[in-house]
Design an enzyme around this catalytic site. Structure first.
Site, PDB file in Angstrom:
ATOM      1  N   SER A 114      -7.612   2.285  14.671  1.00 29.72           N
ATOM      2  CA  SER A 114      -8.447   1.590  13.692  1.00 29.72           C
ATOM      3  C   SER A 114      -9.849   1.363  14.221  1.00 29.72           C
ATOM      4  CB  SER A 114      -7.798   0.263  13.307  1.00 29.72           C
ATOM      5  OG  SER A 114      -7.419  -0.442  14.459  1.00 29.72           O
ATOM      6  N   HIS A 119      -7.005   7.872   9.827  1.00 35.40           N
ATOM      7  CA  HIS A 119      -6.748   6.425   9.759  1.00 35.40           C
ATOM      8  C   HIS A 119      -6.207   5.986   8.393  1.00 35.40           C
ATOM      9  CE1 HIS A 119      -8.461   2.085   9.873  1.00 35.40           C
ATOM     10  NE2 HIS A 119      -7.235   2.109  10.317  1.00 35.40           N
ATOM     11  N   GLU A 142      -9.133   7.256   6.080  1.00 35.63           N
ATOM     12  CA  GLU A 142     -10.443   7.537   6.685  1.00 35.63           C
ATOM     13  C   GLU A 142     -10.274   8.722   7.626  1.00 35.63           C
ATOM     14  OE1 GLU A 142     -13.410   4.019   7.885  1.00 35.63           O
ATOM     15  OE2 GLU A 142     -11.355   3.569   8.423  1.00 35.63           O
ATOM     16  N   ASN A 167     -13.068  -1.053   8.751  1.00 34.34           N
ATOM     17  CA  ASN A 167     -13.012  -2.218   9.629  1.00 34.34           C
ATOM     18  C   ASN A 167     -14.385  -2.759  10.009  1.00 34.34           C
ATOM     19  OD1 ASN A 167     -10.271  -2.704   9.693  1.00 34.34           O
ATOM     20  ND2 ASN A 167      -9.937  -1.016  11.122  1.00 34.34           N
TER      21      ASN A 167
HETATM   22  N1  CAA Z   1       6.175   0.590   0.465  1.00 33.15           N
HETATM   23  C1  CAA Z   1       6.319   0.976  -0.817  1.00 33.15           C
HETATM   24  N2  CAA Z   1       5.912   0.232  -1.866  1.00 33.15           N
HETATM   25  C2  CAA Z   1       5.350  -0.959  -1.581  1.00 33.15           C
HETATM   26  C3  CAA Z   1       5.163  -1.441  -0.266  1.00 33.15           C
HETATM   27  C4  CAA Z   1       5.618  -0.595   0.787  1.00 33.15           C
HETATM   28  N3  CAA Z   1       5.486  -0.943   2.075  1.00 33.15           N
HETATM   29  N4  CAA Z   1       4.564  -2.654  -0.311  1.00 33.15           N
HETATM   30  C5  CAA Z   1       4.364  -2.932  -1.611  1.00 33.15           C
HETATM   31  N5  CAA Z   1       4.840  -1.918  -2.372  1.00 33.15           N
HETATM   32  C6  CAA Z   1       4.784  -1.775  -3.820  1.00 33.15           C
HETATM   33  C7  CAA Z   1       5.701  -2.744  -4.531  1.00 33.15           C
HETATM   34  O1  CAA Z   1       6.985  -2.204  -4.665  1.00 33.15           O
HETATM   35  C8  CAA Z   1       5.003  -2.888  -5.876  1.00 33.15           C
HETATM   36  O2  CAA Z   1       5.290  -1.744  -6.665  1.00 33.15           O
HETATM   37  P1  CAA Z   1       5.331  -1.804  -8.279  1.00 33.15           P
HETATM   38  O3  CAA Z   1       3.987  -2.326  -8.708  1.00 33.15           O
HETATM   39  O4  CAA Z   1       5.583  -0.397  -8.663  1.00 33.15           O
HETATM   40  O5  CAA Z   1       6.458  -2.744  -8.565  1.00 33.15           O
HETATM   41  C9  CAA Z   1       3.531  -2.835  -5.515  1.00 33.15           C
HETATM   42  O6  CAA Z   1       3.453  -2.163  -4.230  1.00 33.15           O
HETATM   43  C10 CAA Z   1       2.907  -4.205  -5.379  1.00 33.15           C
HETATM   44  O7  CAA Z   1       3.653  -4.935  -4.425  1.00 33.15           O
HETATM   45  P2  CAA Z   1       4.194  -6.425  -4.651  1.00 33.15           P
HETATM   46  O8  CAA Z   1       4.475  -6.646  -6.122  1.00 33.15           O
HETATM   47  O9  CAA Z   1       5.281  -6.679  -3.675  1.00 33.15           O
HETATM   48  O10 CAA Z   1       3.048  -7.386  -4.187  1.00 33.15           O
HETATM   49  P3  CAA Z   1       1.530  -7.440  -4.539  1.00 33.15           P
HETATM   50  O11 CAA Z   1       1.229  -7.107  -5.940  1.00 33.15           O
HETATM   51  O12 CAA Z   1       1.141  -8.771  -4.002  1.00 33.15           O
HETATM   52  O13 CAA Z   1       0.862  -6.287  -3.644  1.00 33.15           O
HETATM   53  C11 CAA Z   1      -0.112  -5.470  -1.668  1.00 33.15           C
HETATM   54  C12 CAA Z   1       1.071  -6.212  -2.280  1.00 33.15           C
HETATM   55  C13 CAA Z   1      -0.116  -4.025  -2.161  1.00 33.15           C
HETATM   56  C14 CAA Z   1       0.104  -5.493  -0.155  1.00 33.15           C
HETATM   57  C15 CAA Z   1      -1.427  -6.190  -2.112  1.00 33.15           C
HETATM   58  O14 CAA Z   1      -1.346  -7.563  -1.834  1.00 33.15           O
HETATM   59  C16 CAA Z   1      -2.661  -5.632  -1.437  1.00 33.15           C
HETATM   60  O15 CAA Z   1      -3.194  -4.616  -1.827  1.00 33.15           O
HETATM   61  N6  CAA Z   1      -3.148  -6.338  -0.394  1.00 33.15           N
HETATM   62  C17 CAA Z   1      -4.300  -5.903   0.385  1.00 33.15           C
HETATM   63  C18 CAA Z   1      -3.863  -4.871   1.393  1.00 33.15           C
HETATM   64  C19 CAA Z   1      -5.021  -4.372   2.201  1.00 33.15           C
HETATM   65  O16 CAA Z   1      -6.167  -4.785   2.081  1.00 33.15           O
HETATM   66  N7  CAA Z   1      -4.692  -3.433   3.106  1.00 33.15           N
HETATM   67  C20 CAA Z   1      -5.664  -2.889   4.024  1.00 33.15           C
HETATM   68  C21 CAA Z   1      -5.592  -3.624   5.310  1.00 33.15           C
HETATM   69  S1  CAA Z   1      -6.776  -3.008   6.427  1.00 33.15           S
HETATM   70  C22 CAA Z   1      -6.015  -1.751   7.198  1.00 33.15           C
HETATM   71  O17 CAA Z   1      -4.865  -1.427   7.000  1.00 33.15           O
HETATM   72  C23 CAA Z   1      -6.870  -1.046   8.172  1.00 33.15           C
HETATM   73  C24 CAA Z   1      -6.796  -1.511   9.559  1.00 33.15           C
HETATM   74  O18 CAA Z   1      -7.092  -0.705  10.410  1.00 33.15           O
HETATM   75  C25 CAA Z   1      -6.504  -2.918   9.950  1.00 33.15           C
END
Ligand code: CAA
Length: 291
Positions: free
Chosen positions: A119, A140, A152, A190
């Site tokens: 990352s 990434h 990315e 990031n």
């Molecule tokens: N695998 C498969 N499906 C998944 C899943 C997984 N691990 N996690 C969630 N889902 C699916 C759920 O089944 C659900 O599907 P449907 O809409 O078809 O029912 C959908 O995703 C939404 O999930 P939830 O209803 O459980 O919960 P939510 O609506 O609160 O969404 C989330 C969860 C997708 C995590 C959302 O909160 C989100 O987008 N959060 C922000 C995540 C983010 O910013 N990620 C980037 C982080 S930075 C990074 O990763 C880079 C780094 O280097 C640090």
């Protein structure tokens, strides 16, 4: 070049998600980890997350079963060497990644493209220590990998156009969208996301708002799916701190200084969801703010 098989090193949070999406895109996958328990946990998670997609009709049960069959697990690094593309997704520490590449290089085929899901660590520096800097780049993914649209792609100074184009084709086949980033600390996501999270921690540290009011503000006031402190717990506070340190050291600007409160949480071992405590306490039915 035509990539048909993908080796993934590290079966943690990112590695299992990468195996999941690669197998659904009909690549033959070798998932490697030194721990066989980690491999078992990863396969159970892949199945659970694919089941969620079957339930919401994103994939069929047949797609899931075929994809699960395409993933082979292995505790031997040599098994990864036979693949066309390797994605390293081990712990975010440069010495660990260097040691993995050193062990892996003798097993690789000459054509294999080597990539890292890092990352924030310099792709140019990681690649320079391998035998193939022109076939080395950053790949990434975002967490949770099966849900997030972006990958990315980061070119090191020596990465060839052929390598970049081959990785772009893989991102397309995964059904995701690639953003091309230059190899500078934090790349794009990031570089922007972590200072926002760090600023949220400063906002808490200075008493401007509580955990709840800070997260609500960004969720309801800026339409973010998660508040910044909830997101920090999701990513892992140790990872957030490590990335802030890379930005601070690599860009030598005090605006990237990690908030002392973030450091304190990490020192306490309160790393977020994975340790069941961070800015929220996850040990009960519903998360409870810890400040
Ligand atoms: N695998 C498969 N499906 C998944 C899943 C997984 N691990 N996690 C969630 N889902 C699916 C759920 O089944 C659900 O599907 P449907 O809409 O078809 O029912 C959908 O995703 C939404 O999930 P939830 O209803 O459980 O919960 P939510 O609506 O609160 O969404 C989330 C969860 C997708 C995590 C959302 O909160 C989100 O987008 N959060 C922000 C995540 C983010 O910013 N990620 C980037 C982080 S930075 C990074 O990763 C880079 C780094 O280097 C640090």
């Amino acid at each position: 070049m035509d990539i048909q098989s993908i080796g993934i090193i590290g079966a943690g949070q990112m590695g299992n998600g990468i195996a999941h999406v690669c197998a659904l895109a009909k690549y033959d996958v070798v998932l490697h980890d030194v721990s066989s328990e980690a491999l078992d946990r990863a396969m159970a998670l892949v199945r659970k997350n694919m089941d969620r997609q079957v339930t919401s009709q994103k994939i069929t049960a047949e797609d899931r079963d075929q994809a699960l069959k395409r993933i082979k697990t292995s505790a031997t690094l040599g098994d990864v060497g036979a693949t066309d593309l390797v994605i390293e997704a081990a712990t975010e520490r440069e010495s660990i990644k260097d040691a993995i590449f050193e062990d892996l290089l003798p097993h690789l085929q000459p054509h294999t493209i080597l990539t890292s899901n890092t990352s924030s660590i310099s792709i140019t520096r990681l690649g320079s220590k391998t035998d193939r800097p022109e076939k080395f780049m950053g790949f990434h993914f975002m967490n949770p990998v099966p849900v997030m649209q972006l990958v990315e792609l980061i070119r090191g100074i020596a990465t060839s156009k052929e390598t970049f184009d081959a990785c772009l084709t893989v991102v397309d086949r995964l059904g995701k969208t690639a953003a091309s980033a230059e190899d500078f600390p934090g790349f794009i996501v990031n570089r922007i996301l972590m200072p926002m999270i760090n600023e949220a921690v400063y906002t808490l540290y200075e008493g401007v708002g509580s955990v709840t009011s800070i997260d609500q503000s960004l969720k309801l006031g800026a339409n973010h799916p998660m508040g910044p402190l909830e997101l920090a717990d999701f990513i892992g506070l140790d990872t957030c701190l490590a990335i802030m340190n890379v930005l601070h050291d690599g860009l030598a600007d005090t605006k990237y200084r990690p908030c002392p409160l973030l450091t304190k949480y990490v020192e306490a071992g309160w790393l977020g969801r994975k340790t069941k405590r961070g800015f929220y306490d996850y040990r009960g039915e519903a998360p409870v703010p810890t400040r």
